[in-house]
Enzyme design. Sequence first.
Site, PDB file in Angstrom:
ATOM      1  N   LYS A   4      -2.422   4.566  10.755  1.00 26.90           N
ATOM      2  CA  LYS A   4      -3.286   4.562  11.933  1.00 26.90           C
ATOM      3  C   LYS A   4      -4.744   4.519  11.469  1.00 26.90           C
ATOM      4  CE  LYS A   4      -2.090   5.335  15.866  1.00 26.90           C
ATOM      5  NZ  LYS A   4      -1.574   4.380  16.872  1.00 26.90           N
ATOM      6  N   ASP A  22       1.445   6.864  15.528  1.00 23.04           N
ATOM      7  CA  ASP A  22       1.024   7.870  16.500  1.00 23.04           C
ATOM      8  C   ASP A  22       1.193   9.274  15.926  1.00 23.04           C
ATOM      9  OD1 ASP A  22       0.145   8.261  19.358  1.00 23.04           O
ATOM     10  OD2 ASP A  22       1.954   9.508  19.348  1.00 23.04           O
ATOM     11  N   PHE A  44     -41.114  -8.987  -9.129  1.00 23.95           N
ATOM     12  CA  PHE A  44     -40.037  -9.849  -9.608  1.00 23.95           C
ATOM     13  C   PHE A  44     -40.673 -11.042 -10.295  1.00 23.95           C
ATOM     14  CE2 PHE A  44     -36.464 -12.953  -8.843  1.00 23.95           C
ATOM     15  CZ  PHE A  44     -35.583 -12.341  -9.724  1.00 23.95           C
ATOM     16  N   ARG A  46     -44.667  -6.145  -4.427  1.00 27.25           N
ATOM     17  CA  ARG A  46     -43.920  -6.566  -3.243  1.00 27.25           C
ATOM     18  C   ARG A  46     -43.281  -5.352  -2.582  1.00 27.25           C
ATOM     19  NH1 ARG A  46     -37.985  -8.915  -5.202  1.00 27.25           N
ATOM     20  NH2 ARG A  46     -37.395  -7.077  -6.432  1.00 27.25           N
ATOM     21  N   ASN A  74     -30.703  -7.047  -0.882  1.00 29.48           N
ATOM     22  CA  ASN A  74     -32.158  -7.095  -1.029  1.00 29.48           C
ATOM     23  C   ASN A  74     -32.731  -7.543   0.303  1.00 29.48           C
ATOM     24  OD1 ASN A  74     -34.808  -7.358  -1.857  1.00 29.48           O
ATOM     25  ND2 ASN A  74     -34.268  -8.243  -3.837  1.00 29.48           N
TER      26      ASN A  74
END
Length: 299
Positions: A15, A61, A160, A177, A246
């Site tokens: 379940k 159940d 980067f 950045r 990112n």
Amino acid sequence: MPDRGIVLGPNRYGKAEVRVVKVTRDTDRHEIEDLSVTSQLHGDFAAAHLSGDNSHVIPTDTQKNTIFAFARDGVGSPEAFLLRLADHFTSSFAWVDGGRWEAESYAWQRIVSHGAPHDHAFVRTGQGTRTAVVVADGDARHVIAGLKELTVLKTTQSGFEGFPRDRYTTLQETTDRILATDVAARWRYVGTDVDYNAVYENVRALLLEAFTEQYSAALQTTLFDMGRRVLERHPEIAEIRFSMPNKHHFVVDLAPFGLDNPNEVFYAADRPYGLIEATVTRDGLAPAPAAWEGIAGFC
């Protein structure tokens, strides 16, 4: 070609996403625990697939009702709750030799009313969702804790550059950045004698702490720093895995409007995005593939 026949392969059932909310009312100051729990069993269920014989099929159940019944005694921690379910099903039914139990835990904090935290009124917190998985295989237990959707951002100390270029490269190098991501992390424990709630809170704090520190030369660098910080502080954790997009923020060109833009106005792009996934582990550690089976998005 020879007829190799058709056979039943690996299988499990249960379940999924049982929402259970437990309120503890021992005093006028109530406590709340809110989870979504999935229970899946594996064992001798071949007859159900091959001949429609349900004599070994514990109804899903029943699994749902067991989750509710166990919550009556409290949750404690998602990991401990799942371990209780695993022990119950593997000990109560001889043909169940294992399974996989998973939970998401949703945090609530008390509403501050008239300067004081309210006894029984809460507001959902939005800083990530706690996750847990327990995998049982015979007597073995694998416990994997984690979190997801922990959105973090820093406005500088990230860049980067130095990446290879070809005819299709348009990205410009930068030393300043925005770095933003949604942290999804899962860590595997050694053994089960752990204060899961305390370790979770500390790991979460360490991940956030490591994100803030050091200049980030790439999201990969920051990911490894975060994982290393956790493993250095917690010998009870064998490995930690990450899946981190990112979340790009691009500087908007305001020159057409006669305005400069000294890294202050950005366009937040949601697609496409970089996706960084990695494992930070201990050298020489034996792998545990059974623990990670069924956990998508983590290499």
